[in-house]
Scaffold this motif. Sequence first.
Motif, PDB file in Angstrom:
ATOM      1  N   LEU A 170      -7.913  -0.896  -5.674  1.00 35.78           N
ATOM      2  CA  LEU A 170      -9.321  -0.841  -6.061  1.00 35.78           C
ATOM      3  C   LEU A 170     -10.205  -0.446  -4.886  1.00 35.78           C
ATOM      4  CD1 LEU A 170      -9.425  -4.143  -8.123  1.00 35.78           C
ATOM      5  CD2 LEU A 170      -9.552  -1.841  -9.029  1.00 35.78           C
ATOM      6  N   GLY A 171      -9.579  -0.156  -3.750  1.00 43.06           N
ATOM      7  CA  GLY A 171     -10.359   0.297  -2.599  1.00 43.06           C
ATOM      8  C   GLY A 171     -10.923  -0.818  -1.745  1.00 43.06           C
TER       9      GLY A 171
ATOM     10  N   ALA B 126       4.070   9.361   2.808  1.00 38.11           N
ATOM     11  CA  ALA B 126       3.194  10.293   2.087  1.00 38.11           C
ATOM     12  C   ALA B 126       3.213   9.979   0.595  1.00 38.11           C
ATOM     13  CB  ALA B 126       3.646  11.724   2.342  1.00 38.11           C
ATOM     14  N   LYS B 127       4.409   9.679   0.069  1.00 38.59           N
ATOM     15  CA  LYS B 127       4.498   9.346  -1.363  1.00 38.59           C
ATOM     16  C   LYS B 127       3.699   8.095  -1.676  1.00 38.59           C
ATOM     17  CE  LYS B 127       9.045  11.308  -2.332  1.00 38.59           C
ATOM     18  NZ  LYS B 127      10.469  10.936  -2.369  1.00 38.59           N
ATOM     19  N   LEU B 128       3.771   7.148  -0.753  1.00 37.64           N
ATOM     20  CA  LEU B 128       3.044   5.896  -0.955  1.00 37.64           C
ATOM     21  C   LEU B 128       1.539   6.154  -0.935  1.00 37.64           C
ATOM     22  CD1 LEU B 128       3.885   2.976  -1.386  1.00 37.64           C
ATOM     23  CD2 LEU B 128       3.618   2.600   1.056  1.00 37.64           C
ATOM     24  N   GLU B 129       1.130   7.087  -0.082  1.00 35.44           N
ATOM     25  CA  GLU B 129      -0.285   7.404   0.015  1.00 35.44           C
ATOM     26  C   GLU B 129      -0.797   8.009  -1.274  1.00 35.44           C
ATOM     27  OE1 GLU B 129      -0.711   8.780   4.128  1.00 35.44           O
ATOM     28  OE2 GLU B 129      -2.820   9.122   3.602  1.00 35.44           O
TER      29      GLU B 129
ATOM     30  N   LYS C  57      -1.843   3.041   2.117  1.00 35.84           N
ATOM     31  CA  LYS C  57      -1.653   3.653   3.434  1.00 35.84           C
ATOM     32  C   LYS C  57      -0.968   2.644   4.360  1.00 35.84           C
ATOM     33  CE  LYS C  57      -2.344   5.831   7.318  1.00 35.84           C
ATOM     34  NZ  LYS C  57      -1.579   7.053   7.653  1.00 35.84           N
ATOM     35  N   LEU C  58       0.071   3.082   5.051  1.00 30.75           N
ATOM     36  CA  LEU C  58       0.714   2.196   6.023  1.00 30.75           C
ATOM     37  C   LEU C  58       0.034   2.365   7.375  1.00 30.75           C
ATOM     38  CD1 LEU C  58       4.532   2.496   5.230  1.00 30.75           C
ATOM     39  CD2 LEU C  58       2.812   0.957   4.302  1.00 30.75           C
ATOM     40  N   ILE C  59      -0.494   1.275   7.913  1.00 29.76           N
ATOM     41  CA  ILE C  59      -1.162   1.355   9.211  1.00 29.76           C
ATOM     42  C   ILE C  59      -0.141   1.263  10.335  1.00 29.76           C
ATOM     43  CG2 ILE C  59      -2.981   0.402  10.662  1.00 29.76           C
ATOM     44  CD1 ILE C  59      -4.094  -0.990   8.190  1.00 29.76           C
ATOM     45  N   ALA C  60       0.801   0.322  10.209  1.00 32.26           N
ATOM     46  CA  ALA C  60       1.828   0.164  11.243  1.00 32.26           C
ATOM     47  C   ALA C  60       3.132  -0.268  10.580  1.00 32.26           C
ATOM     48  CB  ALA C  60       1.392  -0.886  12.260  1.00 32.26           C
TER      49      ALA C  60
ATOM     50  N   ASP D 262      -7.788   4.922   0.086  1.00 31.44           N
ATOM     51  CA  ASP D 262      -9.193   5.307  -0.097  1.00 31.44           C
ATOM     52  C   ASP D 262     -10.070   4.720   1.003  1.00 31.44           C
ATOM     53  OD1 ASP D 262      -8.643   6.739  -2.309  1.00 31.44           O
ATOM     54  OD2 ASP D 262      -9.279   5.205  -3.756  1.00 31.44           O
ATOM     55  N   TRP D 263      -9.832   3.434   1.267  1.00 25.92           N
ATOM     56  CA  TRP D 263     -10.624   2.784   2.310  1.00 25.92           C
ATOM     57  C   TRP D 263     -10.329   3.420   3.665  1.00 25.92           C
ATOM     58  CZ3 TRP D 263      -9.010  -0.017   6.651  1.00 25.92           C
ATOM     59  CH2 TRP D 263     -10.045  -0.636   7.373  1.00 25.92           C
ATOM     60  N   PHE D 264      -9.044   3.644   3.942  1.00 22.97           N
ATOM     61  CA  PHE D 264      -8.644   4.198   5.235  1.00 22.97           C
ATOM     62  C   PHE D 264      -9.273   5.577   5.439  1.00 22.97           C
ATOM     63  CE2 PHE D 264      -5.710   6.173   8.279  1.00 22.97           C
ATOM     64  CZ  PHE D 264      -5.605   5.159   9.219  1.00 22.97           C
ATOM     65  N   ASN D 265      -9.261   6.381   4.362  1.00 23.08           N
ATOM     66  CA  ASN D 265      -9.815   7.734   4.476  1.00 23.08           C
ATOM     67  C   ASN D 265     -11.329   7.728   4.621  1.00 23.08           C
ATOM     68  OD1 ASN D 265      -7.283   8.888   4.338  1.00 23.08           O
ATOM     69  ND2 ASN D 265      -7.334   9.026   2.096  1.00 23.08           N
ATOM     70  N   SER D 266     -11.962   6.597   4.274  1.00 23.87           N
ATOM     71  CA  SER D 266     -13.410   6.521   4.420  1.00 23.87           C
ATOM     72  C   SER D 266     -13.812   6.275   5.882  1.00 23.87           C
ATOM     73  CB  SER D 266     -13.979   5.411   3.531  1.00 23.87           C
ATOM     74  OG  SER D 266     -13.709   4.155   4.116  1.00 23.87           O
ATOM     75  N   LEU D 267     -12.828   5.966   6.722  1.00 25.91           N
ATOM     76  CA  LEU D 267     -13.129   5.735   8.146  1.00 25.91           C
ATOM     77  C   LEU D 267     -13.198   7.065   8.884  1.00 25.91           C
ATOM     78  CD1 LEU D 267     -10.591   2.839   8.904  1.00 25.91           C
ATOM     79  CD2 LEU D 267     -12.975   2.629   8.178  1.00 25.91           C
TER      80      LEU D 267
END
Lengths: 167, 428, 329
Positions: C78-79, C128-131, C136-139, C241-246
């Motif tokens: 949900l972001g 990439a598939k997960l994205e 998104k995997l940060i670490a 979505d959240w990660f890409n907003s950074l």
Amino acid sequence: MRNNKKILSVLANIDVFVAGTALAILVVLTFLGVVWRRVIGAPFTWLEEVQLACMLWIVFAAAGAAFRFGNHVAIEMVVDLMPKKLQKVFTVFISVVVVAVISYLFKQSIGFIELFIKSGRSTPMLGIPYKFIYGIAPVSYLLMIINYFYALFKGVKSEAKEAVESE
Amino acid sequence: MNSVLALSAIVLLVLLFLKVPVYLSVLGGSAVYFVLNPNINTIMFAQRAITGVESISLLAIPFFVCAGILMNYTGVTKRIMDFCAILTGRMPGGLAQVNVLLSTLMGGLSGSNLADAAMQSKMLVPEMEAKGFSKEFSTVVTATSSMITPLIPPGIAMILYGCIANVSIGKLFMSGLGIGTLLCTTMMILVRFISVKRGYQPLYKEKASPREFAAAAKPAILPLCLPILIIGGIRFGIFTATEAGAIAILYAVLLGVFYKELNLKNTFQGLKETVCTTSSIMLIVAAASAFSWILTKERIPQQLTEWIVGTIHNKYIFLLVINIFLLMVGMFIEGNASMIILVPLLAPIAASYGINEIQFAMIYIFNNAIGALSPPMGTLMFVTCGITKCKTAAFIKEAVPFYILLVINLLLITYVPVFSIFLVNLLY
Amino acid sequence: GCGSKPAETPADQGGAAAPADKVTLQIGFENSMTEPIGQALQKWADLVDEESGGTMEIVLYPDSQLGNKTDLIDSMLLGENVATLADGAFYADYGVPDFGIVFGPFLFDNWDQCWTLIESDWYKEQEAKLEEKGLKLIASNWAYGSRHTLTVKPVNTVADLAGMKIRVPSNQIQTLGFNALGAAATGMSLGDVYQALQTKTIDGAENPLSTLYGRKLHEVAKNLILDGHVLNFTTWVCSSDWFNSLTEEQQNILTKTGKEAGIYNNQIQEESEADYLQKMKDEGVTVVEPTEEVIAGFREKAQSFYEQGDTFGWSEGLYDTVRAAMGAK
Ligand code: NA
Ligand code: NA
């Protein structure tokens, strides 16, 4: 004639039948789970996810019926101390709150289910789509509103009904 | 505190006291928070309200509700009650005494006070009313005695606490046994006192003859095998405490068939009552989980804790304040949820004041248990009142002497460590 | 899991009212602050604060306070600005079936292979598939611990596991993984395991030592075999979505510090593992350190698991692909 009546009564209580069936499945599967684990030595690996799904269906399928049969609790003491006329006003107020909160829940639950429709996610072991498991919730919210007013006007021992009757 | 949260708490309380159904009051208050908080996706509200019912250990609720209801329809309750009447017949307030003792014994089975309260509300309260006890008194005795259940091992609260605070669960169990016995004993004394005062008569003036005893005992033998079956089954690892509920249901059905008292009609009736009761209980549980999620997110428990630590420097005052604080928390937050948040913060503070870790655990768990009984959000109160249809106002009025008793017990546990650690020291 | 009382309550520093322009990531996790994971997360929070000059913050919610893993992951979809730790078996359920293999029994021979794998092209493909699914995997370089098996009756070889009811988390990979070893995998929530072991409803449980000890399961099951059936590295996942907003800079700060904290985590994990093992021994647990030969027995038995690729919806020849990607011979 008699058959018709029976069919009508079943239809009117279909929510209870659905919840009751989920309960029966839950009890039987839990028992069989014990037997399979102890006697046969092969625990049902999928048991937990079915149990949780049954629980969810019991709770939400029966939530409307719980209004019909007066099971939902409320704190009556403050309103019961008020003059009868004021109590009537509060019946309207309570109805507005009930409709507002449940409608909001309904709206958000649709969004919640769309999440599972979009992702197509299903339970890990049996692959039951979550949209079916959680799908009962919005249906339940509609039934809650219908049953709330049914109880209010047709009368069962629901909290709201008592407020009206206490004149 | 932030204003959105304050507003949602106020809305919650106002709705609660204006006779809006409890679960909708809590959800209504929570909804205010979600609507006014632009940073949170509102769908999260539905997620909390829906998935809050998903817990395997909570399955014990429908199971034991159903078992209790079926016992009524199959004539089991009546047979046990007749037996109990013979056992306690000459005590003032006989069935009320049985009620207290039964919760203590059931504590060894269920681990969940809600399920126990639900079952006894179904099984015992109608019998008590039939024997001349008031509905309020019967409901209050059932609800307050159910507080003993989580104290007697096995108890979910003790396992959870041991886990969170890194305290030996075995020691907690021993300690709980002592506290549970203390509560049982003092409660039986109170029940006797009230019964004498109100003239809740003993059932019999004369001692039962061996013949009468046998006549009452014989029909009760099969039903009384159930606790043995359940205790044995759990003790020897045949099934878990949750699964025991399902076994109890099937046993009840078998007895009903054996007594020829169970038919299709009352089976359906039993299922109907079970699902409606379960639904009303679980919707409150889910709603509470939604609201406590908000409190967690806003870090309210931590802020309150910080304030306590910054203000108090004396051990005894700390204990007093902690009790008041926990009683207040218990009024509004579901016990297991608040435990997860508060124990990691409070246990180290208590240790720094030099308080025994087992004793503090018991203080915490006892407070939690009281919270389930206190308005406005006492789950035990709602469960029992919901089933017996007792008014909450009448309940609270009738419960006053019991609240006083609980506070006395709490003070004993708080200021006399020996109650908590005697059994532990004896066995470890 | 749960451990001892927190030495500090770093969570307090955040407070509810952060300035509106401050980027906040809320991390919810099951462990408590004193476990190595909690300490490393604190390190991560400090690093983010430092690197961003206070414009970004990580707020920690230990002990499942924010909800369980599925709830958190659903809220990411949900972001929401939340992150949690999850591993391959989970991502398999979220629509990337191949990811599940990293949780298969005896897939890795040693930790170095894990670290090689997460840098491989295959792994990047999975990420990439997960994205695409919104996660998104940060670490990924965080060791969660070697998973070992704690049982009521002693287990010396894989044959001893035959028919034993071993509790596993309720997912397909771990269930079929333990069934392949000859055990009867039993799904059960972690909170019920203590009682179930005590009453011998189940015969054993598996987890890293920190969890086995933290849950006090060694009080009721006295035999531990250090089989290391899964080398459990874990990942921090958030909403794509959240990660890409950074901004790109903010993204880099997160991934860089996440990796750095991971390295710190792996150090303290190793130390604490030895510590937990000693504590268990001191408290009367019989510890079996299996020989090469015994492990080979486990490994051989585990092979049948990797032949069930169709059940999991794996790509053709996945086992060989992954073994190659981790640099195994
Ligand atoms: Na009782
Ligand atoms: Na309460």
